[in-house]
Design a protein around this motif. Structure first.
Motif, mmCIF file in Angstrom:
data_model
loop_
_atom_site.group_PDB
_atom_site.id
_atom_site.type_symbol
_atom_site.label_atom_id
_atom_site.label_comp_id
_atom_site.label_asym_id
_atom_site.label_seq_id
_atom_site.Cartn_x
_atom_site.Cartn_y
_atom_site.Cartn_z
ATOM 1 N N ALA A 93 115.159 68.798 22.325
ATOM 2 C CA ALA A 93 113.794 68.687 21.788
ATOM 3 C C ALA A 93 113.269 70.069 21.388
ATOM 4 O O ALA A 93 112.636 70.221 20.332
ATOM 5 N N ALA A 94 113.553 71.081 22.219
ATOM 6 C CA ALA A 94 113.081 72.439 21.909
ATOM 7 C C ALA A 94 113.726 72.974 20.636
ATOM 8 O O ALA A 94 113.127 73.774 19.911
ATOM 9 N N ARG A 95 114.945 72.517 20.346
ATOM 10 C CA ARG A 95 115.645 72.976 19.136
ATOM 11 C C ARG A 95 115.243 72.154 17.902
ATOM 12 O O ARG A 95 115.789 72.355 16.823
ATOM 13 N N GLY A 96 114.336 71.172 18.098
ATOM 14 C CA GLY A 96 113.793 70.456 16.937
ATOM 15 C C GLY A 96 114.239 69.020 16.773
ATOM 16 O O GLY A 96 113.758 68.319 15.880
ATOM 17 N N ALA A 97 115.153 68.557 17.620
ATOM 18 C CA ALA A 97 115.593 67.157 17.506
ATOM 19 C C ALA A 97 114.593 66.250 18.218
ATOM 20 O O ALA A 97 114.061 66.613 19.272
ATOM 21 N N LEU A 98 114.330 65.103 17.642
ATOM 22 C CA LEU A 98 113.552 64.079 18.348
ATOM 23 C C LEU A 98 114.544 63.279 19.185
ATOM 24 O O LEU A 98 115.529 62.751 18.660
ATOM 25 N N VAL A 99 114.286 63.209 20.501
ATOM 26 C CA VAL A 99 115.255 62.602 21.423
ATOM 27 C C VAL A 99 114.859 61.162 21.743
ATOM 28 O O VAL A 99 113.680 60.881 21.999
ATOM 29 N N PRO A 110 104.512 61.532 32.030
ATOM 30 C CA PRO A 110 103.331 61.174 31.236
ATOM 31 C C PRO A 110 103.365 61.698 29.806
ATOM 32 O O PRO A 110 102.667 61.162 28.936
ATOM 33 N N ARG A 111 104.194 62.723 29.525
ATOM 34 C CA ARG A 111 104.260 63.257 28.150
ATOM 35 C C ARG A 111 105.276 62.508 27.299
ATOM 36 O O ARG A 111 105.477 62.819 26.129
ATOM 37 N N THR A 112 105.952 61.532 27.938
ATOM 38 C CA THR A 112 107.035 60.804 27.260
ATOM 39 C C THR A 112 106.680 59.327 27.136
ATOM 40 O O THR A 112 106.526 58.648 28.163
ATOM 41 N N PRO A 113 106.537 58.800 25.922
ATOM 42 C CA PRO A 113 106.276 57.367 25.798
ATOM 43 C C PRO A 113 107.501 56.543 26.182
ATOM 44 O O PRO A 113 108.639 56.952 25.942
ATOM 45 N N LEU A 114 107.243 55.406 26.826
ATOM 46 C CA LEU A 114 108.298 54.486 27.241
ATOM 47 C C LEU A 114 108.148 53.259 26.343
ATOM 48 O O LEU A 114 107.163 52.527 26.446
ATOM 49 N N VAL A 115 109.116 53.035 25.448
ATOM 50 C CA VAL A 115 108.832 52.160 24.318
ATOM 51 C C VAL A 115 109.803 50.981 24.216
ATOM 52 O O VAL A 115 111.022 51.133 24.296
ATOM 53 N N ARG A 126 103.084 59.024 16.403
ATOM 54 C CA ARG A 126 103.128 60.493 16.400
ATOM 55 C C ARG A 126 104.249 60.984 17.309
ATOM 56 O O ARG A 126 104.685 60.282 18.219
ATOM 57 N N ARG A 127 104.680 62.196 17.027
ATOM 58 C CA ARG A 127 105.767 62.795 17.806
ATOM 59 C C ARG A 127 105.301 63.020 19.241
ATOM 60 O O ARG A 127 104.213 63.565 19.463
ATOM 61 N N PRO A 128 106.071 62.593 20.253
ATOM 62 C CA PRO A 128 105.611 62.748 21.637
ATOM 63 C C PRO A 128 105.532 64.209 22.062
ATOM 64 O O PRO A 128 106.274 65.052 21.549
ATOM 65 N N SER A 130 106.534 65.656 24.679
ATOM 66 C CA SER A 130 107.779 66.161 25.254
ATOM 67 C C SER A 130 108.904 66.250 24.226
ATOM 68 O O SER A 130 109.960 66.800 24.518
ATOM 69 N N GLY A 131 108.714 65.634 23.056
ATOM 70 C CA GLY A 131 109.797 65.559 22.069
ATOM 71 C C GLY A 131 110.804 64.468 22.407
ATOM 72 O O GLY A 131 111.868 64.374 21.787
ATOM 73 N N ILE A 132 110.479 63.641 23.418
ATOM 74 C CA ILE A 132 111.415 62.625 23.906
ATOM 75 C C ILE A 132 110.719 61.263 23.912
ATOM 76 O O ILE A 132 109.563 61.153 24.333
ATOM 77 N N VAL A 133 111.413 60.225 23.439
ATOM 78 C CA VAL A 133 110.972 58.843 23.612
ATOM 79 C C VAL A 133 111.946 58.217 24.598
ATOM 80 O O VAL A 133 113.166 58.316 24.418
ATOM 81 N N ALA A 134 111.423 57.567 25.649
ATOM 82 C CA ALA A 134 112.310 56.978 26.653
ATOM 83 C C ALA A 134 112.531 55.501 26.378
ATOM 84 O O ALA A 134 111.617 54.772 25.967
ATOM 85 N N ASN A 135 113.761 55.098 26.598
ATOM 86 C CA ASN A 135 114.174 53.698 26.490
ATOM 87 C C ASN A 135 114.117 53.112 27.907
ATOM 88 O O ASN A 135 114.674 53.703 28.828
ATOM 89 N N PRO A 136 113.471 51.970 28.114
ATOM 90 C CA PRO A 136 113.336 51.458 29.483
ATOM 91 C C PRO A 136 114.647 50.931 30.064
ATOM 92 O O PRO A 136 115.658 50.795 29.369
ATOM 93 N N ASN A 137 114.565 50.557 31.326
ATOM 94 C CA ASN A 137 115.674 49.930 32.052
ATOM 95 C C ASN A 137 116.079 48.610 31.378
ATOM 96 O O ASN A 137 115.248 47.912 30.809
ATOM 97 N N CYS A 138 117.363 48.267 31.513
ATOM 98 C CA CYS A 138 117.917 47.123 30.782
ATOM 99 C C CYS A 138 117.326 45.775 31.208
ATOM 100 O O CYS A 138 117.280 44.839 30.411
ATOM 101 N N SER A 139 116.863 45.642 32.450
ATOM 102 C CA SER A 139 116.250 44.369 32.867
ATOM 103 C C SER A 139 114.762 44.330 32.516
ATOM 104 O O SER A 139 114.185 43.254 32.369
#
Ligand SMILES: NC(=O)c1ccc[n+]([C@@H]2O[C@H](COP(=O)([O-])OP(=O)(O)OC[C@H]3O[C@@H](n4cnc5c(N)ncnc54)[C@H](OP(=O)(O)O)[C@@H]3O)[C@@H](O)[C@H]2O)c1
Length: 348
Positions: A93-99, A110-115, A126-128, A130-139
């Motif tokens: 994320a610091a190097r510019g990639a959206l994760v 709290p700085r990372t949306p869970l989507v 908008r860009r989070p 933290s630069g990171i979007v989190a994918n939730p647990n599989c269940s």
């Protein structure tokens, strides 16, 4: 044409964990859904150096993640375990990639949306921070997709869930171990076979223990379902209580969910509302009692629902039986749908 090397608007992708069960599924989905990209970099551990994987018919080498410069990526998918994400996702994320991160590392940050795009895609406008979007647990993913319209119509009071989780939730080594342990037990019922991934053995067994044990007596997997459901649905006090169980199924998780609402639920309306959701199939819509199973569902990219039963004693409560492909809906498909939304909204 998904591979568009000369299109400056198409992102450069890094895929961390490309050789894993989720990573390989993501590659197939990038092909099947014609996701546009200009470059793709396949990354894994040093164990995979020298391997080559094909994406859209083009051979790509697999490189160790620690030799990659994330300035060469606009979008980075992480599916290589929590430790790898903790170490490399902030750097990416610091190097510019959206994760887009498939692990547990940043879900409750709290700085990372869970989507889950079908539930809270608006967070991708908008860009989070933290630069990171989190994918939730599989269940959690299939469950919240079904709970959203229930909350909107009847109000959610409480959700009680038992999961029946497949061996592929532990990746390639999980499915390999189930196959090997099953062969061993068939040859000699006293032989438990290998138990590196599942203990006690998963062959001809069910194991009510996934991830680590917490002081509360719940497992981390059970706690994730509570915390993540609250965050995604934006219902911080929602009561979700779970027993997570590993079962000897190769792929696709199932769940039995008891849902209690504020108001009385009409079964026909419930079935109609669930059946109207995108990429959801209700099996007992026309034939009461019909149900999906991990072996029999055909649309892998749908959440499958059956056995819809409103309690005759108190119609504020009902049961659902849910089946969803954990590698696709529970991981790679949700991640790619996040990426598709980021592109569609111009966030990427
Ligand atoms: N399986 C599921 O249903 C599911 C669902 C949701 C989320 N997830 C999460 O997704 C992640 C991957 O799961 P999976 O099922 O795909 O596991 P997997 O089949 O075991 O694959 C693991 C991947 O991570 C790579 N890796 C491992 N250690 C690494 C390191 N030190 N540096 C770089 N790469 C490393 C592996 O590369 P090598 O091949 O080189 O070892 C492989 O590509 C996990 O965090 C898991 O919790 C999985």
């Amino acid at each position: 044409m998904p591979y568009t090397p000369h299109d400056p608007r198409a992102p450069r992708i890094a895929l961390v964990g490309a050789t894993g069960a989720v990573g390989e599924t993501l590659i197939r989905l990038i092909e099947d859904r014609a996701f546009r990209y200009r470059e793709i970099h396949l990354l894994a551990s040093p164990r995979s150096s020298g391997r080559t994987l094909h994406v859209d018919g083009v051979a790509h080498p697999v490189s160790p993640v620690d030799t990659f410069d994330f300035a060469d990526a606009d979008l980075a998918f992480f599916s290589a375990g929590t430790d790898v994400s903790r170490k490399w996702a902030p750097e990416a994320a610091a190097r510019g990639a959206l994760v887009i991160d498939n692990t547990n590392a940043f879900r409750m940050d709290p700085r990372t949306p869970l989507v889950v795009p079908q539930v809270n895609a608006d967070l991708l406008a908008r860009r989070p921070a933290s630069g990171i979007v989190a994918n939730p647990n599989c269940s959690t993913i299939p469950l919240v997709r079904l709970l959203r319209p229930v909350e909107d119509r009847w109000g959610l009071r409480k959700v009680v869930v038992s999961t029946y989780q497949a061996a592929s939730g532990r990746g390639h080594s999980g499915t390999a171990e189930l196959r090997e342990a099953t062969r061993a037990a068939l040859a000699d019922p006293a032989d438990a076979g290998p138990q590196a991934e599942f203990r006690p053995t998963l062959a001809f067994n069910v194991v009510p223990f996934i991830d680590e044990l917490l002081d509360s007596g719940f497992t981390m997997e059970e706690q994730k379902m509570l915390q993540e459901s609250r965050k995604i649905l934006d219902l911080p006090h929602l009561d979700v209580t779970t027993t997570c169980v590993r079962v000897p199924v190769l792929n696709s998780h199932s769940e039995a969910a008891w849902v209690e609402c504020d108001d009385s639920v009409d079964r026909a309306e419930l079935v109609a509302r669930l059946g109207a959701l995108p990429e959801v199939t209700v099996h007992d819509r026309e034939v009461p009692g019909a149900f999906p199973t991990p072996r029999t569902v055909t649309e892998a990219d749908h959440v499958h629902v059956g056995r819809v039963r409103v309690s005759p004693h108190d119609p504020r409560g009902f049961w659902l039986w849910v089946v969803a492909d954990n590698l696709r809906i529970g991981a790679a498909l949700n991640a790619l749908q996040i990426a598709e939304e980021l592109v569609a909204r111009g966030t990427l």
